[in-house]
Design a protein around this motif. Structure first.
Motif, PDB file in Angstrom:
ATOM      1  N   UNK A  19     -34.336  31.380 -29.030  1.00 52.65           N
ATOM      2  CA  UNK A  19     -34.221  31.343 -27.568  1.00 52.65           C
ATOM      3  C   UNK A  19     -35.233  30.412 -26.910  1.00 52.65           C
ATOM      4  N   UNK A  20     -36.034  29.725 -27.709  1.00 51.42           N
ATOM      5  CA  UNK A  20     -36.911  28.684 -27.148  1.00 51.42           C
ATOM      6  C   UNK A  20     -36.145  27.396 -26.869  1.00 51.42           C
ATOM      7  N   UNK A  21     -34.865  27.369 -27.181  1.00 54.83           N
ATOM      8  CA  UNK A  21     -34.059  26.162 -27.004  1.00 54.83           C
ATOM      9  C   UNK A  21     -33.847  25.840 -25.530  1.00 54.83           C
ATOM     10  N   UNK A  22     -33.580  24.574 -25.230  1.00 53.25           N
ATOM     11  CA  UNK A  22     -33.268  24.199 -23.850  1.00 53.25           C
ATOM     12  C   UNK A  22     -31.831  24.567 -23.502  1.00 53.25           C
ATOM     13  N   UNK A  31     -26.105  35.334 -26.264  1.00 50.49           N
ATOM     14  CA  UNK A  31     -26.311  36.695 -26.756  1.00 50.49           C
ATOM     15  C   UNK A  31     -26.223  36.642 -28.273  1.00 50.49           C
ATOM     16  N   UNK A  32     -27.040  37.454 -28.932  1.00 52.03           N
ATOM     17  CA  UNK A  32     -27.029  37.519 -30.399  1.00 52.03           C
ATOM     18  C   UNK A  32     -26.724  38.947 -30.826  1.00 52.03           C
ATOM     19  N   UNK A  71     -32.296  26.115 -33.620  1.00 48.97           N
ATOM     20  CA  UNK A  71     -33.603  26.759 -33.753  1.00 48.97           C
ATOM     21  C   UNK A  71     -33.534  27.953 -34.699  1.00 48.97           C
ATOM     22  N   UNK A  72     -32.439  28.695 -34.613  1.00 52.45           N
ATOM     23  CA  UNK A  72     -32.259  29.831 -35.521  1.00 52.45           C
ATOM     24  C   UNK A  72     -32.255  29.361 -36.965  1.00 52.45           C
ATOM     25  N   UNK A 314     -39.943  29.963 -18.487  1.00 51.79           N
ATOM     26  CA  UNK A 314     -39.886  31.355 -18.963  1.00 51.79           C
ATOM     27  C   UNK A 314     -38.699  31.604 -19.889  1.00 51.79           C
ATOM     28  N   UNK A 315     -38.823  32.651 -20.665  1.00 48.40           N
ATOM     29  CA  UNK A 315     -37.777  33.040 -21.594  1.00 48.40           C
ATOM     30  C   UNK A 315     -37.491  34.535 -21.466  1.00 48.40           C
ATOM     31  N   UNK A 316     -36.209  34.879 -21.603  1.00 45.87           N
ATOM     32  CA  UNK A 316     -35.820  36.280 -21.586  1.00 45.87           C
ATOM     33  C   UNK A 316     -36.355  36.966 -22.846  1.00 45.87           C
ATOM     34  N   UNK A 317     -36.746  38.208 -22.752  1.00 42.44           N
ATOM     35  CA  UNK A 317     -37.253  38.899 -23.950  1.00 42.44           C
ATOM     36  C   UNK A 317     -36.152  39.060 -24.994  1.00 42.44           C
TER      37      UNK A 317
END
Length: 325
Positions: A19-22, A31-32, A71-72, A314-317
Motif C-alpha cells: 500500500x506504499x504504492x502511488x 482491497x486485499x 510492491x507486494x 498518508x496511508x490507510x492502515x
C-alpha cells in the motif's frame, strides 16, 4: 506432510509494503483478501474510491492497484516468499484484479528483493529538479525495467517533449473550466486535517514562478497558505510508459511496470513525479504518443531528475485494507 501456512503477521507486512504504492490523488483504491487455506492474496479494486469524472474507465484505478501488486511482489520476494500472479482471474468478478499465490521459502528472486529498500523512500516529488541530465546508462536501466513487465519506456525527443507539455497545459485549462472535475480533485487534495488518504497541501510543492510547470499543481485554482514559489527546470526530462494495446490487462501490466521503474529510479538516486492530466481526456490522450514509435498507448508520463524527494503522503492502515479468511 502438509507445508505450514504463512504467518498472518508476514502477510500484514507484505500488504503494508504494497500500500506504499502511488495512486491517482492517493485515493488508494485497493482491497486485499488473504485466503489462508491456499496461501493466496486477492487484489480487488475499490469502486468507492474511483474517480468518476477524471477516470471514468477506471484505467488509473487499475494502474494504482497494479503498482501495489508490484510492491507486494517485491515485499514477498524480500521475505523469501515469491508469488505467482494471475491477472483478471475471474470474468464474473470484475473488481478482482489479480491473485498472488504465495510460495514457500526457496524460490529466491534477488532482482525483485533488491528493490525492497526503495519502497519506503519512493515519494512523488513536486519540486524543481536540477538541469543535470539523467545519464543514458540509467535511462537504459529504466527501459529494461519496463520491458521486464511487458511494457515500453520511451525517451521523447525535443519536439515530442514540447507536444506533451502543450497537452499538459491544455489539460490544465480544461480542468479549470470543468466544475465537476475541480470538485472531484478538491475532494481528494489539499486537506490540512488528519486523514489517511489523499494528497495533503504539504505535499503540493512550490508554485512555478515562470508560468506552467511540468508538475501537476493541485493548488493552481485555490490559495494554499504559506506556499512558496520556485523556478522549475525549463526542459524537463520526461519519459513515456506505454503498452501495445489498451485493455484492462495492459493497464495492470503498465501499473506494475510503472512501480518497477519508479523503484529503480529511486534506487538509482533519481527523483520522480507523474503527469497524467493529458491522459485523462480522451481527445488529448491519443496525441501523447509518437506515431512513429511502436508504443500503442501511453499509460503514464514520468518526469525524472535530480532533486529533493517529495513529502510522504498518508496511508490507510493495513487493518482497513486487508481481510484474512
Amino acid at each position: 506432510m502438509t507445508a505450514p501456512h504463512l504467518d498472518h503477521a508476514v502477510i500484514a507486512r507484505i500488504v503494508g509494503d504494497a500500500v506504499s504504492a502511488p495512486s491517482m490523488h492517493n485515493a488508494q483504491p485497493w482491497k486485499f483478501v488473504f485466503r489462508s487455506a491456499d496461501d493466496v492474496i486477492e487484489l480487488h479494486g475499490d469502486p468507492d474510491r474511483a474517480m468518476t469524472r477524471s477516470d471514468p474507465d477506471h484505467r488509473a484505478l487499475h494502474l494504482g492497484c497494479a503498482a501495489a501488486l508490484f510492491n507486494l511482489r517485491v515485499s514477498a520476494a524480500w521475505h523469501g516468499h515469491p508469488v505467482r500472479v494471475h491477472l483478471l482471474p475471474d470474468d464474473s468478478e470484475p473488481w478482482l484484479l489479480a491473485t498472488a499465490t504465495v510460495d514457500g521459502p526457496g524460490g529466491d528472486d534477488p532482482e525483485l528483493a533488491a528493490l525492497h529498500d526503495a519502497i519506503p523512500r519512493r515519494h512523488t516529488s513536486r519540486y524543481p529538479f536540477s538541469d543535470e541530465p539523467v545519464p543514458q546508462a540509467l535511462l537504459d536501466g529504466l527501459r529494461a525495467a519496463a520491458r521486464m513487465e511487458g511494457c515500453r519506456l520511451e525517451v521523447p525527443g525535443d519536439w515530442h517533449v514540447e507536444t506533451v507539455l502543450g497537452l499538459v497545459r491544455d489539460a490544465e485549462h480544461r480542468e479549470e473550466i470543468d466544475p465537476v472535475h475541480q470538485e472531484e480533485t478538491a475532494a481528494w487534495t489539499g486537506a490540512t486535517g488528519r486523514r489517511d488518504d489523499g494528497v495533503p497541501a504539504a505535499a503540493f510543492g512550490p508554485r512555478g514562478s515562470a508560468g506552467s510547470a511540468s508538475v501537476r499543481d493541485f493548488g493552481r485554482t485555490r490559495p494554499v497558505p504559506d506556499r512558496g514559489w520556485a523556478v522549475f527546470e525549463k526542459r524537463p526530462q520526461l519519459v513515456l510508459l506505454g503498452t501495445p494495446a489498451d485493455t484492462r490487462a495492459d493497464w495492470l501490466r503498465a501499473g506494475q511496470a510503472l512501480e518497477r521503474v519508479l523503484l529503480q529510479a529511486t534506487a538509482d538516486g533519481l527523483a520522480a513525479s507523474m503527469t497524467s492530466q493529458p491522459l485523462e481526456w480522451r481527445e488529448l490522450r491519443w496525441t501523447a504518443r509518437d506515431p512513429a514509435e511502436a508504443m500503442g498507448q501511453v499509460q503514464m508520463i514520468i518526469r525524472l531528475g535530480y532533486g529533493p524527494q517529495g513529502a510522504p503522503t498518508p496511508r490507510r492502515p493495513v487493518t482497513e485494507v486487508l481481510e484474512i479468511r
